[in-house]
Write a protein that holds these residues in place. Structure first.
Motif, mmCIF file in Angstrom:
data_model
loop_
_atom_site.group_PDB
_atom_site.id
_atom_site.type_symbol
_atom_site.label_atom_id
_atom_site.label_comp_id
_atom_site.label_asym_id
_atom_site.label_seq_id
_atom_site.Cartn_x
_atom_site.Cartn_y
_atom_site.Cartn_z
ATOM 1 N N GLY A 12 6.739 22.649 -0.891
ATOM 2 C CA GLY A 12 5.172 21.988 0.141
ATOM 3 C C GLY A 12 4.918 20.453 -1.005
ATOM 4 O O GLY A 12 5.293 20.282 -2.061
ATOM 5 N N ARG A 13 3.862 20.145 -0.231
ATOM 6 C CA ARG A 13 2.793 18.943 -0.932
ATOM 7 C C ARG A 13 2.553 19.722 -2.604
ATOM 8 O O ARG A 13 2.131 20.530 -2.592
ATOM 9 N N ARG A 14 2.918 18.444 -2.741
ATOM 10 C CA ARG A 14 1.621 18.290 -4.285
ATOM 11 C C ARG A 14 2.524 19.384 -5.257
ATOM 12 O O ARG A 14 2.945 19.733 -5.626
ATOM 13 N N GLY A 15 4.635 19.469 -4.640
ATOM 14 C CA GLY A 15 5.391 20.318 -5.635
ATOM 15 C C GLY A 15 4.747 21.579 -5.441
ATOM 16 O O GLY A 15 5.951 22.551 -6.048
ATOM 17 N N LYS A 16 3.892 22.584 -3.890
ATOM 18 C CA LYS A 16 3.860 23.719 -4.909
ATOM 19 C C LYS A 16 4.666 24.282 -3.986
ATOM 20 O O LYS A 16 5.299 24.118 -2.695
ATOM 21 N N LYS B 271 0.680 -1.023 0.056
ATOM 22 C CA LYS B 271 -0.451 -0.011 0.116
ATOM 23 C C LYS B 271 0.517 1.557 -0.199
ATOM 24 O O LYS B 271 2.297 1.259 0.464
ATOM 25 N N ASN B 272 0.432 2.541 -0.362
ATOM 26 C CA ASN B 272 0.931 3.756 -0.199
ATOM 27 C C ASN B 272 0.149 4.492 0.875
ATOM 28 O O ASN B 272 -1.040 4.975 0.261
ATOM 29 N N ASN B 273 0.283 4.423 1.816
ATOM 30 C CA ASN B 273 -1.011 4.926 2.912
ATOM 31 C C ASN B 273 -0.673 6.511 2.694
ATOM 32 O O ASN B 273 -2.098 6.807 3.379
ATOM 33 N N LEU B 274 0.183 7.196 2.327
ATOM 34 C CA LEU B 274 -0.581 8.834 2.947
ATOM 35 C C LEU B 274 -1.169 9.202 0.845
ATOM 36 O O LEU B 274 -1.417 10.374 0.905
ATOM 37 N N TYR C 280 13.165 10.644 -9.513
ATOM 38 C CA TYR C 280 11.777 10.360 -10.119
ATOM 39 C C TYR C 280 11.342 9.942 -9.017
ATOM 40 O O TYR C 280 9.557 9.723 -8.541
ATOM 41 N N LEU C 281 11.959 10.013 -7.512
ATOM 42 C CA LEU C 281 11.398 9.394 -6.250
ATOM 43 C C LEU C 281 10.368 11.158 -5.447
ATOM 44 O O LEU C 281 9.871 10.608 -4.577
ATOM 45 N N ALA C 282 10.583 12.164 -5.824
ATOM 46 C CA ALA C 282 10.035 13.236 -6.160
ATOM 47 C C ALA C 282 8.166 13.000 -6.045
ATOM 48 O O ALA C 282 7.410 13.786 -5.183
ATOM 49 N N GLU C 283 8.125 11.966 -7.486
ATOM 50 C CA GLU C 283 6.862 12.329 -6.560
ATOM 51 C C GLU C 283 6.260 11.517 -5.765
ATOM 52 O O GLU C 283 4.698 11.497 -5.398
ATOM 53 N N ASN C 284 6.727 10.656 -5.309
ATOM 54 C CA ASN C 284 6.520 9.533 -3.728
ATOM 55 C C ASN C 284 6.350 10.836 -3.025
ATOM 56 O O ASN C 284 5.558 10.503 -1.856
ATOM 57 N N ILE C 285 7.578 11.242 -2.833
ATOM 58 C CA ILE C 285 7.994 12.375 -1.868
ATOM 59 C C ILE C 285 6.736 13.359 -1.538
ATOM 60 O O ILE C 285 6.206 13.699 -0.108
ATOM 61 N N HIS D 64 5.646 5.616 2.030
ATOM 62 C CA HIS D 64 4.750 4.234 1.425
ATOM 63 C C HIS D 64 4.740 3.765 3.483
ATOM 64 O O HIS D 64 2.760 2.986 2.813
ATOM 65 N N ASN D 65 5.469 4.125 3.743
ATOM 66 C CA ASN D 65 4.616 3.165 4.650
ATOM 67 C C ASN D 65 3.746 3.576 6.449
ATOM 68 O O ASN D 65 3.663 3.535 7.697
ATOM 69 N N TRP D 66 3.856 5.288 5.543
ATOM 70 C CA TRP D 66 3.348 6.095 6.795
ATOM 71 C C TRP D 66 2.333 4.941 8.302
ATOM 72 O O TRP D 66 1.346 4.293 8.300
ATOM 73 N N SER D 67 1.996 5.403 9.200
ATOM 74 C CA SER D 67 1.177 4.734 9.910
ATOM 75 C C SER D 67 1.310 6.170 11.228
ATOM 76 O O SER D 67 2.625 7.213 11.191
ATOM 77 N N LEU D 68 0.520 6.170 12.156
ATOM 78 C CA LEU D 68 -0.054 7.251 12.831
ATOM 79 C C LEU D 68 1.048 7.002 14.387
ATOM 80 O O LEU D 68 2.013 8.546 14.650
ATOM 81 N N TRP D 69 0.921 5.832 14.543
ATOM 82 C CA TRP D 69 1.521 5.047 15.461
ATOM 83 C C TRP D 69 3.880 5.442 14.883
ATOM 84 O O TRP D 69 4.068 5.877 15.761
ATOM 85 N N MET D 70 4.280 5.488 14.332
ATOM 86 C CA MET D 70 5.099 5.740 13.152
ATOM 87 C C MET D 70 5.490 7.147 13.851
ATOM 88 O O MET D 70 6.857 7.400 14.432
#
Length: 513
Positions: free
Chosen positions: A357-361, A303-306, A450-455, A488-494
């Motif tokens: 920032g988020r979505r490259g803005k 899964k891609n959690n975020l 190429y990882l910018a799209e994920n981050i 990709h691995n985000w969780s609230l506990w993390m």
């Protein structure tokens, strides 16, 4: 004929011997001894005792609070008489919930175990309250005491486990000897991880590897020389003689059919075999393992959690609540630091600069000013006169040693990461998150690749994996890989654990420049 004792060449470093039958060159396969299972049972009993101690202490602290403190503050009636006699089944249910979560047969890193303890105790308190309600004996049990006890136990159970496991390890009741198949890059990564995480109680004895060159030299892991006992064909000898019953197969380049045959063979020799695939960086939190029965194939669902809107909503609410509380508590400290900056050097107190920032803005990021106003000119002169500093700047985009751009107060702020406090305003505004990827400069957009799209799915964070793992000691490429993994691995506990671990990293000043 009686067996003849012969020394195994690959194991000469340990002076270990194995029994051979004169009529066969195959060593006798020794079954897992009963003492191994006695040790497992001892570990379980010791952990149950530690948990019972924690739960009992939590219960009686909660009982004292309910009997002594709450009547004075809230004018409540006394706890129901005879409440203590119900403790035995409350404790049994709690231990059962911990066992259900696998906390007596799994060896987890500390922070993952804390999360498992929270889940188990939450399940336990829900079951207890349900039984009380359905059994209609609420008048005999103080629910306030139970809730207070639960709150204390969430902290106390992990804390007592953290103290007790090193004691058990010292008495060899929390030690598992591990043999790693594969002395290559993957095997070394696994060995380093196990050596650095003593909380899990694994002791790496050495490696097996089919490469003759690796068999001639020891493998150095964090200052520890680990021997390569021989090749994979020597597994029976190594398992029998070194009394190793926990194996890790870390040979991703081995042909698939050979790997399957090796694992199937090892399963007959030892109760624990772990296979490490060459899938570093793949999302694991929330991943599900499945299989195709007829094809005998293992499959993973990741899964891609975020990328999930609900997860983003939960993360945002967490940022607003916790960020708001922290900002209010730190307001006096912010005023003191701002005054010190103003008195130390000319220029504004707060430094404003654009970040991605988020979505490259792009957004305006706030930080306490730690540099002189003409820092660009100072940097160019310094790099021109110091080739080593120029190379370091190219690799890390930081100067780890002396940085002439930084003011006196700025050095203090950077050592303890206090310059990032104003970013709490960015969190409340929605530009940033408490935890997340590093806020990158616009000029670094192409370097992310190429990882910018994920981050850039996530808001950048005041802290994150890069902060607690290595801070500025990580290379730019390592940092990017970490942050992609976080998204990709985000969780609230993390996020909660990252915030807690950040305090330790900041106080230790690891990687702060």
């Amino acid at each position: 004929m009686a067996p003849v004792s012969k020394t195994i060449p690959p194991l000469l470093s340990d002076k270990i011997e194995v029994a051979y039958d004169n009529n066969s060159i195959t060593p006798s396969v020794v079954a897992v001894p009963f003492s191994y299972y006695i040790q497992l049972m001892t570990e379980v009993f010791c952990l149950i005792f530690a948990d019972l101690l924690s739960l009992s202490l939590s219960f009686y602290i909660a009982l004292e609070i309910r009997l002594q403190l709450m009547p004075l503050v809230l004018q409540l009636v006394a706890t129901p008489p005879g409440f203590s006699k119900h403790y035995w089944w409350l404790a049994v249910l709690s231990i059962g919930a911990l066992a259900y979560e696998g906390l007596y047969n799994r060896r987890l890193p500390f922070w993952r175990e804390c999360g498992a303890v929270c889940r188990a105790l939450t399940l336990g308190i829900v079951l207890i309250l349900a039984i009380i309600s359905l059994g209609k004996f609420s008048s005999e049990v103080s629910r306030a005491t139970l809730l207070i006890s639960y709150t204390i136990a969430v902290v106390l159970v992990p804390f007592v486990r953290y103290l007790s496991k090193p004691v058990l390890y010292r008495f060899k009741m929390w030690q598992r000897r591990v043999l790693i198949f594969g002395a290559g890059k993957t095997g070394r990564i696994i060995a380093k991880a196990l050596i650095n995480d003593r909380y899990r109680g694994y002791t790496v004895c050495g490696f097996l590897d089919d490469d003759p060159l690796k068999q001639k030299t020891a493998v150095l892991i964090d200052g520890i020389n680990l021997p390569v006992f021989g090749g994979f064909c020597d597994s029976d000898k190594a398992i029998s003689c070194a009394r190793v019953y926990n194996l890790v197969v870390a040979a991703p380049k081995m042909p698939a059919n050979e790997l399957v045959n090796l694992v199937n063979k090892l399963h007959l020799r030892t109760p624990s075999v772990v296979v490490v695939p060459d899938l570093f960086g793949i999302p694991v939190v929330g991943a599900e393992a499945d299989y195709l029965y007829q094809e005998k194939t293992l499959v993973f669902r990741v899964k891609n959690n975020l990328a999930n809107p609900f997860n983003c909503f939960v993360k945002r609410i967490f940022d607003l609540v916790i960020g708001g509380v922290i900002f209010v508590l730190l307001t006096p400290a912010l005023i003191v630091l701002a005054t010190a900056i103003k008195l130390d050097s000319p220029g504004p107190v707060v430094f404003r600069d654009f970040r991605i920032g988020r979505r490259g803005k792009n957004f305006t990021c706030f930080k306490f000013r730690t540099m002189h106003l003409n820092n660009g000119e100072i940097l160019r002169k310094h790099l021109a006169c110091n080739p080593d500093a120029a190379e370091e700047w190219h690799l890390y985009a930081k100067l780890k040693g002396y940085d002439p751009r930084v003011t006196r107060v700025g050095r203090f702020l950077r050592h303890f990461s206090l310059d990032e406090f104003p970013q709490l305003l960015n969190v409340l505004r929605g530009d940033m998150s408490l935890t997340g990827p590093r806020p990158y400069l616009p000029r670094e957009r192409d370097d992310i690749g190429y990882l910018a799209e994920n981050i850039l799915i996530a808001r950048p964070g005041i802290t994150g994996l890069w902060q607690v793992t290595g801070r500025n000691e990580l290379t730019f490429e390592d940092r990017v890989q970490l942050e992609s993994w976080y998204v990709h691995n985000w969780s609230l506990w993390m996020d909660i654990t990252l915030l807690l671990r950040t305090f330790g990293a900041v106080l230790a000043r690891r990687g702060a420049y």
